[in-house]
Write a protein that holds these residues in place. Structure first.
Motif, PDB file in Angstrom:
ATOM      1  N   LEU A 191      48.574  40.830  32.692  1.00  0.00           N
ATOM      2  CA  LEU A 191      49.094  40.603  34.043  1.00  0.00           C
ATOM      3  C   LEU A 191      49.061  39.136  34.443  1.00  0.00           C
ATOM      4  O   LEU A 191      49.518  38.789  35.533  1.00  0.00           O
ATOM      5  CB  LEU A 191      48.284  41.430  35.052  1.00  0.00           C
ATOM      6  N   ARG A 192      48.489  38.289  33.572  1.00  0.00           N
ATOM      7  CA  ARG A 192      48.336  36.852  33.866  1.00  0.00           C
ATOM      8  C   ARG A 192      47.520  36.642  35.134  1.00  0.00           C
ATOM      9  O   ARG A 192      47.865  35.835  35.994  1.00  0.00           O
ATOM     10  CB  ARG A 192      49.711  36.178  34.007  1.00  0.00           C
ATOM     11  N   LEU A 193      46.422  37.367  35.246  1.00  0.00           N
ATOM     12  CA  LEU A 193      45.550  37.284  36.412  1.00  0.00           C
ATOM     13  C   LEU A 193      44.161  36.832  36.000  1.00  0.00           C
ATOM     14  O   LEU A 193      43.819  36.824  34.815  1.00  0.00           O
ATOM     15  CB  LEU A 193      45.472  38.638  37.128  1.00  0.00           C
ATOM     16  N   GLY A 194      43.342  36.485  37.001  1.00  0.00           N
ATOM     17  CA  GLY A 194      41.971  36.097  36.744  1.00  0.00           C
ATOM     18  C   GLY A 194      41.076  37.304  36.501  1.00  0.00           C
ATOM     19  O   GLY A 194      41.478  38.456  36.691  1.00  0.00           O
ATOM     20  N   LEU A 195      39.846  37.023  36.085  1.00  0.00           N
ATOM     21  CA  LEU A 195      38.895  38.076  35.730  1.00  0.00           C
ATOM     22  C   LEU A 195      37.567  37.832  36.429  1.00  0.00           C
ATOM     23  O   LEU A 195      37.097  36.701  36.507  1.00  0.00           O
ATOM     24  CB  LEU A 195      38.681  38.096  34.213  1.00  0.00           C
ATOM     25  N   VAL A 244      30.494  37.513  38.991  1.00  0.00           N
ATOM     26  CA  VAL A 244      30.884  36.337  38.211  1.00  0.00           C
ATOM     27  C   VAL A 244      32.392  36.177  38.344  1.00  0.00           C
ATOM     28  O   VAL A 244      33.166  36.916  37.743  1.00  0.00           O
ATOM     29  CB  VAL A 244      30.491  36.499  36.728  1.00  0.00           C
ATOM     30  N   GLY A 245      32.816  35.243  39.171  1.00  0.00           N
ATOM     31  CA  GLY A 245      34.236  35.049  39.455  1.00  0.00           C
ATOM     32  C   GLY A 245      34.467  35.020  40.953  1.00  0.00           C
ATOM     33  O   GLY A 245      33.705  35.620  41.728  1.00  0.00           O
ATOM     34  N   ASP A 246      35.514  34.347  41.374  1.00  0.00           N
ATOM     35  CA  ASP A 246      35.825  34.191  42.793  1.00  0.00           C
ATOM     36  C   ASP A 246      36.799  35.273  43.230  1.00  0.00           C
ATOM     37  O   ASP A 246      37.933  35.337  42.742  1.00  0.00           O
ATOM     38  CB  ASP A 246      36.413  32.803  43.043  1.00  0.00           C
ATOM     39  N   VAL A 247      36.364  36.143  44.151  1.00  0.00           N
ATOM     40  CA  VAL A 247      37.223  37.205  44.671  1.00  0.00           C
ATOM     41  C   VAL A 247      37.580  36.979  46.131  1.00  0.00           C
ATOM     42  O   VAL A 247      38.247  37.816  46.740  1.00  0.00           O
ATOM     43  CB  VAL A 247      36.533  38.583  44.506  1.00  0.00           C
ATOM     44  N   GLY A 248      37.158  35.886  46.701  1.00  0.00           N
ATOM     45  CA  GLY A 248      37.411  35.614  48.117  1.00  0.00           C
ATOM     46  C   GLY A 248      38.896  35.495  48.435  1.00  0.00           C
ATOM     47  O   GLY A 248      39.633  34.760  47.779  1.00  0.00           O
ATOM     48  N   GLY A 249      39.343  36.252  49.435  1.00  0.00           N
ATOM     49  CA  GLY A 249      40.734  36.211  49.871  1.00  0.00           C
ATOM     50  C   GLY A 249      41.721  36.783  48.876  1.00  0.00           C
ATOM     51  O   GLY A 249      42.914  36.444  48.919  1.00  0.00           O
ATOM     52  N   ARG A 250      41.261  37.650  47.989  1.00  0.00           N
ATOM     53  CA  ARG A 250      42.133  38.182  46.954  1.00  0.00           C
ATOM     54  C   ARG A 250      42.071  39.701  46.914  1.00  0.00           C
ATOM     55  O   ARG A 250      41.191  40.327  47.513  1.00  0.00           O
ATOM     56  CB  ARG A 250      41.734  37.598  45.592  1.00  0.00           C
ATOM     57  N   ILE A 251      43.033  40.286  46.198  1.00  0.00           N
ATOM     58  CA  ILE A 251      43.050  41.729  45.973  1.00  0.00           C
ATOM     59  C   ILE A 251      42.219  42.011  44.732  1.00  0.00           C
ATOM     60  O   ILE A 251      42.477  41.452  43.660  1.00  0.00           O
ATOM     61  CB  ILE A 251      44.487  42.236  45.770  1.00  0.00           C
ATOM     62  N   ALA A 252      41.208  42.861  44.844  1.00  0.00           N
ATOM     63  CA  ALA A 252      40.343  43.201  43.715  1.00  0.00           C
ATOM     64  C   ALA A 252      40.824  44.518  43.103  1.00  0.00           C
ATOM     65  O   ALA A 252      40.981  45.522  43.802  1.00  0.00           O
ATOM     66  CB  ALA A 252      38.896  43.326  44.159  1.00  0.00           C
ATOM     67  N   ILE A 253      41.060  44.498  41.792  1.00  0.00           N
ATOM     68  CA  ILE A 253      41.506  45.686  41.060  1.00  0.00           C
ATOM     69  C   ILE A 253      40.456  46.007  40.002  1.00  0.00           C
ATOM     70  O   ILE A 253      40.317  45.276  39.013  1.00  0.00           O
ATOM     71  CB  ILE A 253      42.876  45.465  40.395  1.00  0.00           C
ATOM     72  N   ILE A 254      39.698  47.082  40.222  1.00  0.00           N
ATOM     73  CA  ILE A 254      38.666  47.514  39.276  1.00  0.00           C
ATOM     74  C   ILE A 254      39.307  48.467  38.275  1.00  0.00           C
ATOM     75  O   ILE A 254      39.965  49.437  38.664  1.00  0.00           O
ATOM     76  CB  ILE A 254      37.503  48.214  40.003  1.00  0.00           C
ATOM     77  N   VAL A 255      39.118  48.198  36.980  1.00  0.00           N
ATOM     78  CA  VAL A 255      39.717  49.047  35.940  1.00  0.00           C
ATOM     79  C   VAL A 255      38.614  49.703  35.117  1.00  0.00           C
ATOM     80  O   VAL A 255      37.575  49.111  34.857  1.00  0.00           O
ATOM     81  CB  VAL A 255      40.666  48.237  35.033  1.00  0.00           C
TER      82      VAL A 255
END
Length: 356
Positions: A191-195, A244-255
């Motif tokens: 998806l070319r997204l962060g982790l 571990v990782g910046d989730v501020g102001g973002r949509i979090a998708i748990i898989v």
């Protein structure tokens, strides 16, 4: 009775209405018809199976989903397979989208490896091949004495993310424990997204007891034989929970592969909300959703839970509108067609990584 011209038949188990519905979707995608040639007559104690017409020399596909009463569904599959075997079917292929007891694939203390037992039972009943989806551990395929095609649901879930989640480019893929990091990384790369990874008390304790290190208890014996003294093992201590990782102001998708007891997911969602995530999605292949999972999801910070139709969960959807379903019957139908025609299965695994 409708017999496919290509020489194979598709049977559906009678364990649930959802099983029949999934079987109809699969046969519609494969342009064949569902066969009703096996009659299961249930009594108070036992079930009798009658094969109405000849299946001699034919390839048979049995579609069986796993409802709440998992043991009844397993027994029904075994009896159907054995009835077809004794009726001289050439090949008996089980289409089991969710393989039951897949979490019990490691020795835990004085427990048993139930998935290995089930693999032996299926082989003994007469199955010659299995089509399943997202085994909890890929090593389970080694328990079988016949071929196992372990399909992946990730392409369908990734398509859902791209088409149904607005502004998904602002999302980040989250692993709710370090053990799920490889799967999350596979999603993030495609998806070319962060982790991001949640580490600490919220992680599942499965790994802590998987290798039998606490059986027998680690206690130094001060009496009796003292010839050999093993060093004491330090007890594990989980660190405080961290993301571990910046989730501020973002949509979090748990898989993840399975969502059953949602306690860990609810706890992860609360942590992500505290860290600034403004929307939280759960993506999982198998939505078991046991006990009061729908209520917990409805009352939690989770915005949506997306699962596939490998497991019946219509009742749970009525209890919780946050639960959404992705249909995977298309890939199951294509797998059936390719196996019967002797075609390569590589096309179904294109762009799929080993860790997915």
């Amino acid at each position: 009775m409708n017999v496919a011209k290509s020489g194979y038949r598709v049977f559906s188990a009678n364990s649930s209405v959802a099983c029949t519905e999934l079987a109809k979707k699969i046969t519609e995608c494969s342009f064949t018809k569902l066969t009703d040639g096996v009659v299961l007559v249930s009594f108070t104690i036992e079930t009798r199976v009658d094969v109405k017409e000849s299946v001699r020399g034919q390839t048979i596909f049995i579609i069986q989903t796993i409802p709440r009463d998992v043991n009844t569904a397993i027994m029904e599959l075994l009896v159907m397979a054995y009835a077809l075997k004794t009726s001289c079917a050439k090949n008996i292929i089980g289409v089991i989208p969710y393989f039951p007891y897949s979490k019990q694939c490691k020795m835990r203390k004085r427990g048993s490896i139930v998935s290995k037992l089930l693999a032996s039972m299926l082989a003994k009943a007469g199955l010659t091949h299995i089509i399943t989806m997202d085994l909890h551990q890929k090593e389970i395929q080694g328990f079988f004495s016949f071929p196992v095609d372990n399909l992946r649901a990730s392409p369908f879930l990734i398509q859902y993310i791209q088409e149904e989640i607005p502004d998904y480019r602002n999302a980040i893929i989250v692993a709710k424990s370090p053990s799920a990091a490889k799967r999350a990384q596979s999603y993030a790369e495609r998806l070319r997204l962060g982790l991001a990874v949640i580490h600490g008390e919220a992680q599942c304790s499965e790994s802590d007891m998987a290798d039998g290190r606490h059986s027998p208890p680690c206690v130094r014996n001060t009496t009796g034989h003292t010839g050999l003294e093993l060093p004491l093992m330090m007890a594990k201590e989980k660190p405080p929970i961290t993301v571990v990782g910046d989730v501020g102001g973002r949509i979090a998708i748990i898989v993840d592969d399975i969502i059953d007891d949602v306690g860990d997911f609810v706890a992860a969602a609360e942590i992500l909300k505290e860290r600034g995530a403004y929307k939280i999605y759960i993506m999982a292949t198998h939505g078991l959703l046991s006990a009061d999972a729908p209520r917990l999801i409805e009352e939690s910070a989770i915005d949506e839970v997306v699962v596939t139709n490998t497991v019946p969960h219509e009742v749970q959807k009525l209890q919780c509108p946050k639960i959404k379903t992705v249909d995977v019957s298309m890939i199951l139908a294509e797998a059936i067609r390719r196996i019967h025609n002797g075609e390569s299965m590589a096309y179904l695994f294109r762009n799929i990584t080993v860790d997915d």
